[in-house]
Enzyme design. Structure first.
Site, PDB file in Angstrom:
ATOM      1  CB  SER A 142      25.416  68.946  17.608  1.00  0.00           C
ATOM      2  OG  SER A 142      24.150  69.500  17.908  1.00  0.00           O
ATOM      3  CE1 TYR A 155      27.343  74.088  19.510  1.00  0.00           C
ATOM      4  CE2 TYR A 155      25.662  72.817  18.371  1.00  0.00           C
ATOM      5  CZ  TYR A 155      26.529  72.964  19.429  1.00  0.00           C
ATOM      6  OH  TYR A 155      26.601  71.994  20.397  1.00  0.00           O
TER       7      TYR A 155
END
Length: 279
Positions: A142, A155
């Site tokens: 990401s 995350y």
């Protein structure tokens, strides 16, 4: 891998979003697909879309956080298709929480899917890719694997780990010259349902001044790239054998920010986050 025709691709998190679009785009290119997800309804919809292009499609309900299940699925894919050439470790979830307020159960839930799911998928499929003589491992990190973000520590932890894991893997595969390669994928804000399905800890209301619904709505405002566009970008990167692919203009901007302001970016992000919270 210049062509996907007559290849076999396995895709996790294929019930919607990028996983679904990857399956459809690969099917269009003549690639047979094996798809998996915990969402059986969405999985069936993806399978129907891919089968419309005349390729072989198999599907499996799968929780990627369960190691034995991932290994069993890898073996089943080869049993069903005769081989496997690509694995897209795409399944992912989101969690909003401060570090202080985050409980371990939520942290472990996210890491089980976003990090360990990638590890299991990579290790389960790698021997099969090598046996096929030509293969590619595509792991989804990401832009949060490039820069730390307030309330996204879990995350960030998973996506930074996926990035390092995949970069190390790519070098090992280069050295082995075994016909298998790897790419680390760094999407920006992609129009998927990840925000709607995200977990938001109770502490986020005090931290942001917004409830779950408002926080998710703000998060979704950052989604500027379609899942189909993202899938096409990823597949082009595989064909080019890219080591890393940035997906979306925001990913390119994040990468530049971190390169030019390796520590200073944190002040910019903190300022931007506070501003977003006040809106």
């Amino acid at each position: 891998m210049k062509s996907f025709k007559n290849k076999v691709a396995a895709i996790t998190g294929a019930a919607s979003g990028m996983g679904r679009e990857l399956a459809v785009e690969l099917a269009k290119a003549g690639c047979n697909v094996a798809i998996s997800d915990v969402n059986e309804t969405g999985l069936a919809e993806t399978a129907a879309l891919a089968r419309a292009y005349g390729v072989k499609v198999t599907s499996q309900k799968l929780d990627v956080a369960k190691r034995e299940a991932v290994y069993a699925w890898a073996d089943q894919v080869v049993a069903d298709h005769g081989k496997v050439n690509l694995i897209f470790n795409n399944a992912g979830v989101a969690l909003g929480s401060t570090i202080e307020g985050m409980n371990y159960e939520d942290f472990e839930w996210l890491m089980g899917i976003n990090f360990w799911g990638v590890v299991y998928g990579t290790k389960a499929f790698l021997p099969h890719l090598k046996a096929a003589g030509e293969g590619h491992i595509v792991n989804t990190s990401s832009i949060f694997g490039l820069a730390g973000i307030p309330s996204q520590s879990a995350y960030n932890s998973a996506k930074f780990a996926v990035r390092g894991f995949t970069e190390s893997l790519r070098q090992e595969l280069d050295m082995a010259r075994c016909g298998v390669s790897a790419t680390s994928v760094h999407p920006g804000g992609i129009k998927t349902n990840i925000a709607a399905a995200a977990r938001f800890s109770d502490n986020m209301k005090d931290f942001t001044g917004k409830d779950d619904k408002q926080a998710k709505a703000n998060f979704e405002k950052l989604f500027i790239t379609t899942a189909n566009s993202a899938a096409k970008t990823i597949l082009k990167a595989v064909q080019k054998d890219s080591r890393r692919v940035l997906v979306g203009p925001d990913a390119v901007a994040f990468d530049a920010m971190v390169r030019f302001l390796p520590t200073g970016y944190q002040k910019l992000v903190s300022w931007g986050t506070r501003r977003q919270m006040s809106n």
